[in-house]
Enzyme design. Structure first.
Site, PDB file in Angstrom:
ATOM      1  N   ASP A 103       0.831  -1.201   0.000  1.00 54.90           N
ATOM      2  CA  ASP A 103       0.000   0.000   0.000  1.00 54.90           C
ATOM      3  C   ASP A 103       0.868   1.254   0.000  1.00 54.90           C
ATOM      4  OD1 ASP A 103      -2.588   1.239   0.087  1.00 54.90           O
ATOM      5  OD2 ASP A 103      -2.221   1.745   2.177  1.00 54.90           O
ATOM      6  N   ASP A 124      -6.995   2.417  -4.703  1.00 52.12           N
ATOM      7  CA  ASP A 124      -6.277   2.281  -3.435  1.00 52.12           C
ATOM      8  C   ASP A 124      -7.195   2.580  -2.248  1.00 52.12           C
ATOM      9  OD1 ASP A 124      -4.560   2.337  -1.285  1.00 52.12           O
ATOM     10  OD2 ASP A 124      -3.054   3.591  -2.238  1.00 52.12           O
ATOM     11  N   HIS A 125      -7.792   3.763  -2.256  1.00 53.18           N
ATOM     12  CA  HIS A 125      -8.610   4.176  -1.112  1.00 53.18           C
ATOM     13  C   HIS A 125      -9.904   3.374  -1.008  1.00 53.18           C
ATOM     14  CE1 HIS A 125      -6.458   8.356  -1.113  1.00 53.18           C
ATOM     15  NE2 HIS A 125      -5.703   7.367  -0.680  1.00 53.18           N
ATOM     16  N   ASP A 128      -8.906   0.195   0.652  1.00 50.83           N
ATOM     17  CA  ASP A 128      -8.584   0.499   2.052  1.00 50.83           C
ATOM     18  C   ASP A 128      -9.854   0.600   2.891  1.00 50.83           C
ATOM     19  OD1 ASP A 128      -5.877   0.508   1.624  1.00 50.83           O
ATOM     20  OD2 ASP A 128      -5.674   2.687   1.513  1.00 50.83           O
TER      21      ASP A 128
END
Length: 382
Positions: A103, A124-125, A128
């Site tokens: 990450d 990515d987010h 997450d």
């Protein structure tokens, strides 16, 4: 099948520029140098999103392994022995650290390969936001329900959700991603906690501390206090400062609060189900209840990320809240424990499929728009 990204969303992504501020000492002086060293060993043909997705799958793998060995979060056997093999704690610590590292280097790999763009940040987010339920669920097995009741852990997980969501709400109003200090410390702390448990076993945490506290209660308090002191107050101040200095989006009061509506409704409804379930559903099926909550939270958060990155108006409602609310009302009025459990299983499966479909379609639509491949770097034409 319909589209999830409007023309306005896609045009907003075309104009998007990443803007972040990271003041964390651990991040700047320890982790970033380490990630800069790691990324040089990554082949340039490896797509950054592949690193991101691999890290996410490692957190899912940890969750599945713990689900097999400790589905009910008891940690210890009825005889008081270790219910979870020592090797699993060590493997989960390594998996989590590798996931954290991947990450950390995915953005560096994107810049290194010239493939930086809105898709990478959204991908990515978005992942997450889903990992926000998988990681704490694994840590819960360290202490187990004897130290921390499933209901209390439910609110601990919600505390993590709220901190994550507020960070993106902050960016929605300020235009800047202020990377929280707590993230790096929490990830490193979690890896160490799992590694130590592999050496001493979960039974070693069953000790009395001064003041009648236990390690499980300390774990709970630290998460709440760190959230209030290092995250929530900072977020509110940053938003206030952006209005004071005129540097933010300068939305009206109602528009600034708009992203908080769906997550507040969801928190209220899920709390009502957890607190007033006739058959105490959180105690009977905590792992399933957590995953359902985390899935819908991730969907709400992903829609905020899309609005925040594209500069569009955030939705004040989420489609998954309707079936969730209906099932919650049905559960509170139906006194049949079997029916409530069946409802939970069905709703979890349906919401998971809906969320995965949403995420997949959003990624596909962005790939079509930018003419890129999510997991493959197109060779440059000479």
């Amino acid at each position: 099948m319909g589209r999830f990204l409007s023309k306005e969303n896609l045009e907003g992504f075309d104009k998007y520029k990443y803007n972040s501020i990271d003041t964390s000492v651990l991040s700047n002086y320890v982790m970033h140098p380490f990630w800069n060293w790691c990324v040089q060993f990554c082949p340039v043909w490896v797509a950054p999103n592949l690193l991101t997705f691999t890290g996410f799958l490692l957190t899912v793998l940890n969750f599945l392994l713990f689900s097999y060995y400790d589905y009910g979060f008891f940690a210890l056997t009825e005889a008081g022995g270790d219910g979870i093999p020592r090797w699993l704690w060590a493997v989960s610590a390594v998996n989590l650290f590798v996931a954290y590292t991947l990450d950390g280097i995915d953005g560096k790999q994107a810049r290194r390969t010239g493939t930086s763009g809105p898709l990478g940040e959204l991908f990515d987010h978005g992942l997450d936001s889903y990992s926000a339920v998988f990681i704490p669920a694994c840590l819960y097995s360290i202490f187990g329900r004897d130290e921390l009741s499933p209901l209390r852990m439910f609110f601990v997980i919600w505390n993590i959700f709220i901190n994550f969501y507020l960070t993106h709400w902050e960016k929605y109003n300020t235009g800047v991603m202020f990377l929280p200090w707590g993230y790096d410390f929490t990830m490193i702390g979690s890896c160490l906690l799992l590694l130590i448990t592999s050496a001493i076993g979960p039974k070693a945490w069953r000790v009395a501390l001064p003041g009648g506290l236990t390690p499980g209660v300390v774990f709970e308090l630290v998460l709440y206090l760190s959230a209030m002191l290092t995250s929530q107050t900072t977020i509110l101040f940053n938003i206030y400062k952006s209005y004071r200095d005129g540097t933010g989006k300068m939305r009206s009061f109602n528009e600034a609060l708009r992203p908080l509506y769906p997550v507040t409704i969801f928190f209220a409804v899920s709390s009502a189900w957890a607190l007033y379930s006739p058959s105490d559903i959180v105690d009977r099926a905590p792992r399933l209840f957590y995953i359902l909550t985390g899935t819908i939270f991730s969907n709400i958060n992903c829609q905020l990320i899309v609005a925040q990155m594209s500069g569009t108006r955030c939705s004040a409602w989420n489609a998954l809240l309707l079936p969730y609310t209906v099932c919650c009302v049905a559960s509170l009025t139906i006194l049949n424990p079997t029916a409530e459990l069946l409802l939970l299983y069905t709703l979890t499966a349906a919401c998971t499929v809906a969320h995965v479909y949403y995420g997949t379609r959003v990624v596909q639509e962005m790939c079509e728009h930018f003419k890129i491949n999510c997991f493959h770097i197109k060779p440059k034409i000479k």
